[in-house]
Design a protein around this motif. Structure first.
Motif, short mmCIF file in Angstrom:
data_model
loop_
_atom_site.label_atom_id
_atom_site.label_comp_id
_atom_site.label_asym_id
_atom_site.label_seq_id
_atom_site.Cartn_x
_atom_site.Cartn_y
_atom_site.Cartn_z
N ASP A 97 0.84 -1.21 0.00
CA ASP A 97 0.00 0.00 0.00
C ASP A 97 0.87 1.26 0.00
OD1 ASP A 97 -2.19 -1.69 0.10
OD2 ASP A 97 -2.53 -1.40 2.26
N PHE A 98 1.95 1.25 0.80
CA PHE A 98 2.89 2.38 0.85
C PHE A 98 3.50 2.61 -0.53
CE2 PHE A 98 7.19 4.03 1.31
CZ PHE A 98 7.00 5.14 2.12
N ASN A 99 3.94 1.53 -1.19
CA ASN A 99 4.53 1.65 -2.53
C ASN A 99 3.54 2.21 -3.53
OD1 ASN A 99 6.99 0.68 -1.61
ND2 ASN A 99 6.60 -1.42 -2.30
N ARG A 100 2.28 1.78 -3.42
CA ARG A 100 1.25 2.28 -4.33
C ARG A 100 1.01 3.77 -4.11
NH1 ARG A 100 -1.58 -1.88 -4.47
NH2 ARG A 100 -2.59 -1.68 -2.46
N ARG A 101 0.93 4.20 -2.83
CA ARG A 101 0.74 5.63 -2.53
C ARG A 101 1.93 6.44 -3.02
NH1 ARG A 101 -0.53 3.46 2.48
NH2 ARG A 101 1.33 4.41 3.43
N LYS A 102 3.12 5.93 -2.81
CA LYS A 102 4.32 6.65 -3.24
C LYS A 102 4.36 6.81 -4.76
CE LYS A 102 9.27 6.69 -2.44
NZ LYS A 102 10.39 6.03 -1.76
N LYS A 103 4.01 5.73 -5.46
CA LYS A 103 4.01 5.78 -6.93
C LYS A 103 2.96 6.77 -7.44
CE LYS A 103 3.78 2.77 -10.94
NZ LYS A 103 3.62 1.41 -11.43
N ALA A 104 1.84 6.85 -6.74
CA ALA A 104 0.77 7.76 -7.14
C ALA A 104 1.07 9.21 -6.75
CB ALA A 104 -0.54 7.32 -6.52
#
Length: 107
Positions: A97-104
């Motif tokens: 989830d952290f990686n997804r937020r960071k990518k977004a």
């Protein structure tokens, strides 16, 4: 017979850098400056030595090479961080989830 690479181990045609003091200092800094940290010990592979993945309560994470699986669990115990074998339990959802937020761009 192949000889070890100067800077680490040789696995097939790939050289793997051994862990060093900078890796250990980084892991120590991470566990002492984040809360809710858990450790995930990742076994040696064809392209990587043993690594310790640390994941904080919010999913922020770091990964560094470590001398051995036993060293990783001992490090975690010393810092009162629960540790797990990543090959058994996998990677926590909060990290993805952290990686997804960071990518977004949300972090």
């Amino acid at each position: 017979m192949r000889r070890p690479a100067r800077d680490g181990l040789r696995t097939g045609s790939t050289s793997v850098r051994a862990s060093d003091g900078h890796d250990i200092a980084h892991l120590t800094d991470f566990v002492t400056t984040r809360r809710g940290v858990e450790g995930f010990v990742e076994p040696r592979t064809a392209v990587s030595d043993v690594t310790l993945l640390l994941v904080a309560h919010d999913g922020e994470w770091t990964r560094r090479r470590v001398p051995s699986v036993q060293w990783a669990h001992t490090f975690a115990n010393k810092h009162q961080v629960p540790s797990y074998d990543a090959a058994v339990v996998g990677i926590p959802q909060r990290m993805r989830d952290f990686n997804r937020r960071k990518k977004a761009g949300g972090i």
